[in-house]
Design an enzyme around this catalytic site. Structure first.
Site, PDB file in Angstrom:
ATOM      1  N   ALA A  50     -51.314   5.581  -8.146  1.00  0.00           N
ATOM      2  CA  ALA A  50     -51.842   4.262  -8.522  1.00  0.00           C
ATOM      3  C   ALA A  50     -51.128   3.064  -7.858  1.00  0.00           C
ATOM      4  O   ALA A  50     -51.785   2.243  -7.201  1.00  0.00           O
ATOM      5  CB  ALA A  50     -51.849   4.138 -10.044  1.00  0.00           C
ATOM      6  N   GLN A 196     -50.895  17.997  -5.806  1.00  0.00           N
ATOM      7  CA  GLN A 196     -49.927  16.897  -5.647  1.00  0.00           C
ATOM      8  C   GLN A 196     -48.542  17.302  -6.176  1.00  0.00           C
ATOM      9  O   GLN A 196     -47.522  16.836  -5.681  1.00  0.00           O
ATOM     10  CB  GLN A 196     -50.402  15.643  -6.395  1.00  0.00           C
ATOM     11  CG  GLN A 196     -51.538  14.901  -5.731  1.00  0.00           C
ATOM     12  CD  GLN A 196     -52.885  15.348  -6.236  1.00  0.00           C
ATOM     13  OE1 GLN A 196     -53.049  16.487  -6.671  1.00  0.00           O
ATOM     14  NE2 GLN A 196     -53.871  14.477  -6.185  1.00  0.00           N
ATOM     15  N   ASP A 237     -52.993   6.168 -14.359  1.00  0.00           N
ATOM     16  CA  ASP A 237     -53.872   5.454 -13.416  1.00  0.00           C
ATOM     17  C   ASP A 237     -54.559   4.279 -14.073  1.00  0.00           C
ATOM     18  O   ASP A 237     -54.918   3.307 -13.407  1.00  0.00           O
ATOM     19  CB  ASP A 237     -54.901   6.418 -12.823  1.00  0.00           C
ATOM     20  CG  ASP A 237     -54.220   7.336 -11.834  1.00  0.00           C
ATOM     21  OD1 ASP A 237     -53.634   8.341 -12.264  1.00  0.00           O
ATOM     22  OD2 ASP A 237     -54.208   7.012 -10.633  1.00  0.00           O
TER      23      ASP A 237
HETATM   24  O1  MRU Z   1     -55.531  11.314  -7.350  1.00  0.00           O
HETATM   25  P1  MRU Z   1     -54.129  10.772  -7.202  1.00  0.00           P
HETATM   26  O2  MRU Z   1     -53.215  11.690  -6.473  1.00  0.00           O
HETATM   27  O3  MRU Z   1     -54.124   9.360  -6.665  1.00  0.00           O
HETATM   28  O4  MRU Z   1     -53.613  10.691  -8.685  1.00  0.00           O
HETATM   29  C1  MRU Z   1     -52.316  10.205  -8.941  1.00  0.00           C
HETATM   30  C2  MRU Z   1     -51.943  10.299 -10.370  1.00  0.00           C
HETATM   31  O5  MRU Z   1     -52.718  10.656 -11.227  1.00  0.00           O
HETATM   32  C3  MRU Z   1     -50.588   9.838 -10.723  1.00  0.00           C
HETATM   33  O6  MRU Z   1     -50.078  10.590 -11.776  1.00  0.00           O
HETATM   34  C4  MRU Z   1     -50.702   8.372 -11.157  1.00  0.00           C
HETATM   35  O7  MRU Z   1     -51.301   7.612 -10.151  1.00  0.00           O
HETATM   36  C5  MRU Z   1     -49.418   7.786 -11.497  1.00  0.00           C
HETATM   37  S1  MRU Z   1     -48.546   7.519  -9.998  1.00  0.00           S
HETATM   38  C6  MRU Z   1     -47.301   6.616  -9.979  1.00  0.00           C
END
Ligand code: MRU
Length: 343
Positions: A50, A196, A237
């Site tokens: 995010a 991830q 997010d």
């Molecule tokens: O789909 P992504 O990889 O962008 O999702 C990221 C996440 O869900 C993280 O846990 C969230 O953005 C918090 S990041 C600091």
């Protein structure tokens, strides 16, 4: 001493970052210059997480107008970039936080000198960047107070230096605790479909030297049952005013397991991740992604399924959350406390 975040460097009208889809096996440094570069990088998850998405979008707007020499053209290019980037991903509210900041400055700026106009817009993009760095440090300080000696931390997805221009949100707390010489251990679910956790969080923990254990997502029940987890720390997010939290798909399951095993579950997120316009998690739009991500791993087909489901995020209800760690302190997931955080 934890290293400085090297993954987001804006210089010469372009953003130098790393293609996160190829990590950890290939470290492909990329330079984002055109609005198409920025849009594709966010849409295809070369850049993700995010706060990182928000900062990349702010720099995208800056790059888009950087070659213009009239205020009219600068505004035109800036607004068009904002419109394009707002369609890249729907769930992470930091994207819209950053784009709104850029839109407001472009709209409201009452300067006739072109260079001064551009410099002020540049400062605004860097203020979004510096805000996300600063909030990570403050969250790490508040969150660190929850981490006791020998704690086992379960996280989810990637919330570290690849997900923000600072030390990260949830993982930033682990960085800070480790930096303070606390004997911690991080459990990392791989985070299907795009891994991830298995690819990015492990890459970061390897570099930092923090002890960890990788597990597949369906091993979480087992590790809770064995008493291996002391605290859950995840990012977010988008957070509704009542504390319901959208985060990477699978977060909800960790919250349910934590509740069943009486383990504290905390969300770490800057105030820019709170959407003060929505009342509950039911109003959060969850991004639905391509079936290929489910039927393949790292581009290799593993299933011939004709029907799939691929929500990128799920919503953890406030009843399963012990607290939200923000740059302004740790708050209860309820309207009264969240409303007081408003920027
Ligand atoms: O789909 P992504 O990889 O962008 O999702 C990221 C996440 O869900 C993280 O846990 C969230 O953005 C918090 S990041 C600091």
């Amino acid at each position: 001493m934890i290293m400085k975040n090297p993954y987001f460097v804006y210089e010469n009208n372009s953003l130098r970052t790393i293609d996160q889809r190829k990590l950890p096996l290939v470290e492909d440094w990329i330079q984002l210059k055109t609005i198409d570069d920025y849009f594709t990088a966010i849409k295809e998850l070369k850049v993700r997480g995010a706060p990182a998405i928000g900062v990349t979008a702010a720099f995208g707007v800056l790059s888009a107008l950087s070659h213009e020499n009239s205020i009219e053209k600068i505004r035109e290019k800036g607004f068009s970039a904002i419109q394009t980037l707002s369609k890249s991903r729907p769930t992470a509210v930091n994207l819209f936080y950053a784009l709104n900041k850029m839109k407001t400055i472009l709209n409201d700026l009452d300067i006739t000198d072109v260079q001064k106009f551009k410099d002020t817009i540049k400062n605004e993009a860097f203020s979004v960047f510096n805000y996300e760095i600063d909030t990570c440090n403050k969250m790490a300080d508040f969150g660190n107070e929850l981490i006791k000696e020998k704690m086992n931390i379960l996280t989810h997805c990637n919330t570290g230096m690849l997900a923000s221009p600072g030390i990260g949100t949830a993982l930033g707390i682990a960085y800070r605790a480790f930096e303070m010489k606390k004997d911690i251990h991080v459990y990392v679910p791989e985070t299907r479909p795009l891994l991830q956790g298995g690819r990015l969080t492990i890459y970061e923990l390897n570099k930092a030297g923090i002890p960890y254990t990788l597990l597949t997502d369906n091993m979480r029940g087992y590790i809770f049952d064995k008493g291996l987890i002391d605290i859950v720390l995840v990012g977010a997010d988008r957070i509704a005013i009542n504390g319901d939290t959208a985060n990477k798909i699978g977060t909800y399951e960790s919250a349910v397991l934590a509740k069943a095993h009486n383990i504290p579950f905390y969300v770490a997120a800057p105030v820019s991740t709170i959407d003060f316009s929505i009342d509950t998690g039911k109003d959060i739009i969850v991004e639905l992604r391509d079936a290929n991500e489910v039927t393949s791993i790292n581009g290799k087909k593993i299933s011939i399924a004709l029907n799939t489901i691929n929500p990128a995020f799920d919503i953890t209800p406030n009843t399963l959350i012990n607290g939200i760690i923000t740059e302004k302190g740790i708050v209860k997931p309820c309207r009264k406390e969240i409303n007081q955080l408003s920027l």
